[in-house]
Every structure is written in C-alpha cells, then in structure tokens.
Motif scaffolding. Structure first.
Motif, short mmCIF file in Angstrom:
data_model
loop_
_atom_site.label_atom_id
_atom_site.label_comp_id
_atom_site.label_asym_id
_atom_site.label_seq_id
_atom_site.Cartn_x
_atom_site.Cartn_y
_atom_site.Cartn_z
N GLN A 77 1.12 -1.54 -0.32
CA GLN A 77 0.37 -0.09 -0.21
C GLN A 77 0.95 1.65 -0.17
O GLN A 77 0.28 2.36 0.47
CB GLN A 77 -1.05 -0.15 1.37
N VAL A 78 1.75 1.57 0.61
CA VAL A 78 3.19 2.78 0.12
C VAL A 78 2.86 3.78 -0.71
O VAL A 78 2.98 4.64 -0.83
CB VAL A 78 4.44 2.07 0.96
N ARG A 118 5.35 12.82 5.19
CA ARG A 118 5.06 14.20 4.82
C ARG A 118 6.26 14.70 5.92
O ARG A 118 7.03 15.11 5.70
CB ARG A 118 3.94 14.61 5.46
N ALA A 119 6.58 13.57 6.02
CA ALA A 119 7.64 14.10 8.20
C ALA A 119 8.85 13.63 7.31
O ALA A 119 10.11 14.58 6.98
CB ALA A 119 7.91 12.95 8.96
N TRP A 120 9.26 12.28 6.45
CA TRP A 120 10.68 12.43 6.00
C TRP A 120 11.17 12.68 4.49
O TRP A 120 11.79 11.59 3.92
CB TRP A 120 11.22 11.10 6.93
N GLY A 121 10.02 12.15 4.16
CA GLY A 121 10.17 11.65 2.46
C GLY A 121 9.53 10.69 1.96
O GLY A 121 9.42 9.83 2.62
N TRP A 122 8.94 11.15 0.61
CA TRP A 122 7.88 9.20 0.27
C TRP A 122 9.39 8.20 0.89
O TRP A 122 8.81 6.99 0.92
CB TRP A 122 7.51 9.44 -0.80
N GLU A 123 10.02 8.40 0.35
CA GLU A 123 10.97 7.43 0.56
C GLU A 123 11.58 6.67 1.77
O GLU A 123 11.55 5.40 1.71
CB GLU A 123 12.47 7.74 0.40
N ILE A 164 11.40 2.83 2.40
CA ILE A 164 12.48 2.08 3.80
C ILE A 164 11.98 1.82 4.95
O ILE A 164 12.26 0.60 5.58
CB ILE A 164 13.57 2.98 4.05
N ILE A 165 11.21 2.00 5.42
CA ILE A 165 10.50 2.26 7.09
C ILE A 165 10.15 1.53 7.15
O ILE A 165 10.13 -0.04 7.87
CB ILE A 165 9.94 3.43 8.10
N ILE A 166 8.89 0.36 5.87
CA ILE A 166 7.93 -0.05 6.18
C ILE A 166 8.46 -1.56 5.69
O ILE A 166 8.65 -2.10 5.85
CB ILE A 166 6.97 0.14 4.94
N ALA A 188 12.91 3.37 -2.54
CA ALA A 188 13.11 4.39 -2.53
C ALA A 188 14.71 4.95 -3.17
O ALA A 188 15.02 5.98 -3.27
CB ALA A 188 13.87 4.18 -0.59
N GLY A 189 14.95 3.64 -3.73
CA GLY A 189 16.02 4.59 -4.55
C GLY A 189 16.02 4.42 -6.15
O GLY A 189 17.00 5.03 -6.73
N CYS A 190 14.79 4.80 -6.72
CA CYS A 190 14.13 5.17 -8.34
C CYS A 190 14.45 6.03 -7.90
O CYS A 190 14.94 6.99 -9.22
CB CYS A 190 13.04 4.53 -7.97
#
Length: 483
Positions: A32-33, A194-199, A203-205, A99-101
């Motif tokens: 879902q990200v 919103r807080a840290w960017g879509w990348e 990465i976190i999920i 995230a690296g795209c």
C-alpha cells in the motif's frame, strides 16, 4: 499418572500464529505504500500521469498473479522456514528499493540532485517520467514475486503447528493481518512521507520485514524440534497422526488429478475463471486508486487528517462487515436445506448486489466526501464476502487433487482482470481530463465523468459475473473422474 500427563501444555503454537499475523500485516502495508504516496508525493517529482500510475499498478497485478502459480511449489520445495525467509526477504528488498528510484533516475539522466527533477519541463520531464516508471516497475516485480509466497508459507506453517480442528481459527487470525494492514497503512504511511519524504516511507515499512526475519529465524522450527514446544503441546499438535489419518492421507495421494489442459474442458473451471476475472480487478482498483480519488475529487491529500480518516473509515467498514460473509451460506444450507453449491450461489448473489451501491458514490460525493468512503467501503465488504465464497465453490466442484491447479488458474484470471482495469483506468483518466467539458457522463464532465464510468463498471461486474457463472453451472455438478 505419567510426567507427560501432569505437565502443563505449552502454547507456543500461538506465538507462531502471531508471527504469521505480523507477516501478513507487513505484506499488506508494503503493497500500500505506493498507492498512499504516488499522487501527492511521487507524481510531482517524476511528472507521472494517471496513465503512468495505471501501468505500474496494472503490471504489478499481473506479476503477482503469475508469481502465485509457482509460489506454493517453491515453498514446498524449500520448506517452511527457508521458504518464508526467502519470500519476505525478496518482498522487503523490493519495497526498500523503491526509495532509490529517484537517485537512479537522477544519475542516469545526469542531474545533480533529486530536487531538480520536479522542476523539469518538456522532453526532460517526459524522459524522467519514462525512466522512473521502468524503475518502479522493476521494484514492483520484485515485490510481487516475494509477496506471492506469504499465504502459501503461512498456510503451510499453520498445518505444521495446529491440528485440523484448530486450523480454520488460526488461519482466520493470521489472515486478519490483511485487514489490520489496510487500517494501519493510511494512518502511518502518509505521515511518514510528510515527515521524512516518500523514500523513507518505503524504507521504514520495508525494514519491518527484515526485523520479522530475525524473529522467525530465532523462534521457528518444526514442532518436534522446537525446544519451546513441550511434549504435551506436541501431542496436541500431532493428534491427527493416527492410523486412520495415515490411511486417509494415503488415499488422497492415490486420488487421480485432472491434467492441466483438461481442466479447460470443464464448465466448472470457466465458471470460476469468469468469477475471478470479472471481480478481482474491482477490489484492486479501489485498493490502488481510492487515495488518489479523494485527493483528485475533493482535495484531501493522503497525508491530511481528512484524507487519512476517509481511507481508514473505508477499510474499517470492509473489515467489520466482511466478517459475516462466511455465515450466510451456512444459514442457507442448515436452515433452508439447500445443497452447499446452491446455498453458496444464493449468498453470492446477495453479495453481488452490494457493489451496486458504487453507482451512487460519485453523485453522493457532491454532498460530502464521506458518502463515497462509506459506499465504497460497503462495495469492498461485498467483494470480500463474495471472494471468500467464490474460492469455496472450487471445493464444491473439484477433487482435492486438482484444487491447487484451479486456484492458480483463477489467480491468473483475476490478475489479468486487475491489470485491465488499472491500466485502462489510468489512461482513461488522462484522456478524460484532457477532454474537459467535451466528455460528459451522467452530468459529470472530464475526469469526474471518467470516475463515474469506472464506478458504473465496478458496480455491475459482480452481477454480470454471477449470471455467467450460473449459466455455465446452473446446478450442483461436481466433477467425477473416471477410473
């Protein structure tokens, strides 16, 4: 009294069940990200159109469907522990690679920073859009291949750790991870973006899967070899392993199977394929496009409080109401005396009527965005109940030895249907937006009119699918194999 009889039974099997639940939740969130970040965060950076996003979601559906044909055999070959580890490693890697795209696109096109990409115009913007779509497609392929292994591995682990009488309950527990993931995703992913960017959202999920791998490696082993399972619990888990069960398993092994291509000669096969083709795409359409719809039509971005509440409410309705989907056929069989197939088809007709409410989502949206959220939620609940019963029709009609083959074929049919509606919708939305007031439908103009068209298709797909299924197999007719 023996020591085994006096020893209190351990309950480690439920720890395994909890791990399966967590894996399924992570599986759903990773998927879902993209849908929760593309419209408001990714598209402005890469100059994506709706058609670009439709291509990515459509191809993901096809990748996932194809991978499902082979996932079960792979898990059986590798074993539960290694197979599950490989599956979640692959899909977590695919999730993180998204995230690296931006960096890869920037490097290939020769720009100094990712921030420059969103400022490009003309041919430069088209080039960035093109290469970024291919990069995301590559990541979605990896994600799809890994995610296809989740349910075969989870079902296999359940069979290892639970006796037959407990498997349905334990399966329902880990399967609820999909619903929990659907609720957790809109409440967390847009805020991370919103807080840290879509990348960082990817990465976190995605990293959650690697953490899960550590827990699985530490805690999982087959019950007989797991030191956390005492003898009393092992006896409980293996209670089915008596002579009668052994004989049953031998008989099942000897049961003839239907050759692959011969499956297509049965109307029962085509009935299931039609049911999957006509309806799977509807679920995937709303799964992938609902956040963009509320952003496009009502201005509620996926990271806004209202946007989060709308998506959360939609999936809460799906989660709560779909629970009763399995009871209705039982009522028709036990209380009305119908055979299982007739009772199931009667229930499926009722569930096929739920999506008709989707016809009113766009018109009622003129009063409040809450109406589409509620109506689409009811449509989704109808789909989940429909889907559960559709899968059960296989057991009604086919010998056990062929069920896996039919499920794989149905998954492919559903994937093709999903690819068609997602790919087609993206391009249709772009075309309608360009036409503006020149394109009208039911009082809507431009892109809103296109949404109304797609909602109408989704609303009637289940009833059309049910009618074709009923025409192909009008009454209960299980397939009998010749000796």
């Amino acid at each position: 009294m023996s020591a085994v009889q006096t020893t209190k039974m351990s309950n480690f099997r439920w720890v395994i069940c909890a791990l399966l639940f967590l894996a399924t939740t992570i599986n759903y969130m990773d998927r879902q990200v993209l849908s929760l970040t593309w419209k408001d965060f990714i598209a402005p950076e890469f100059h994506w159109t709706d058609g670009d996003y439709g291509t990515i979601t459509g191809m993901f559906s096809l990748f996932y469907a194809i991978a499902n044909l082979f996932a079960g055999k792979f898990i059986d070959w590798m074993g539960t522990k290694k197979g599950y580890l490989i599956a979640i490693f692959v899909w977590s890697l695919g999730a993180v690679l998204h995230a690296g795209c931006g960096w890869v696109a920037m490097t290939v096109e020769g720009y100094d920073s990712v921030a420059q990409l969103g400022q490009l115009t003309g041919d430069a913007a088209v080039a960035i859009a093109t290469i970024s779509v291919w990069l995301f497609l590559s990541c979605r392929l990896i994600l799809a291949v890994g995610e296809a292994g989740n349910f075969p591995a989870a079902i296999k682990a359940t069979a290892e750790y639970f006796p037959k009488k407990d498997r349905a309950f334990s399966t329902s527990i880990f399967n609820s991870g999909a619903s929990v993931g659907a609720l957790a995703a809109p409440a967390t992913i847009p805020l991370l973006a919103r807080a840290w960017g879509w990348e960082m959202a990817f990465i976190i999920i995605g990293a959650l899967g690697f953490i899960w791998m550590g827990l699985w490696t530490w805690l999982y082993d087959k019950p007989a070899k797991n030191s956390r399972v005492n003898q009393a619990e092992l006896n409980y888990i293996e209670q089915d392993n008596d002579i009668a069960e052994s004989q049953n398993r031998d008989n099942m092994k000897e049961e003839k199977t239907i050759p692959f291509f011969k499956c297509f000669t049965y109307k029962q096969t085509w009935s299931f394929l039609v049911g999957k083709f006509m309806t799977d795409g509807v679920w995937w359409f709303f799964l992938f496009w609902a956040p963009a719809y509320f952003s496009d039509q009502y201005g509620y971005t996926s990271d806004s409080t209202m946007g989060i509440l709308l998506i959360f409410t939609l999936y809460a309705i799906v989660t709560i109401l779909s629970i009763g989907g399995g009871y209705l056929p039982t009522y028709f069989v036990d209380k009305k005396g119908m055979n299982p197939y007739l009772g199931r088809m009667r229930a499926m007709f009722i569930f096929a009527c739920f999506p008709v409410l989707g016809l009113f989502a766009q018109p009622m949206g003129a009063y409040s965005a809450w109406w589409p959220a509620i109506l689409i939620g009811l449509l989704g609940a109808g789909h989940q109940a429909w889907s559960a019963n559709l899968f059960s029709t296989i057991g009604d009609m086919f010998p056990k030895s062929t069920i896996g083959t039919i499920v794989g074929l149905g998954t492919m049919a559903g994937g093709i249907g999903s690819m068609s509606i997602n790919l087609g919708s993206g391009r249709f939305f772009d075309w309608a937006a360009a036409q503006g007031s020149a394109f009208q439908f039911f009082g809507f103009e431009g892109k809103p009119a296109a949404y109304m068209v797609v909602f109408c298709i989704c609303a009637v797909a289940y009833l059309i699918g049910w009618c074709i299924m009923k025409a192909l197999v009008p009454k209960y007719k299980p397939i009998e194999l010749e000796d």
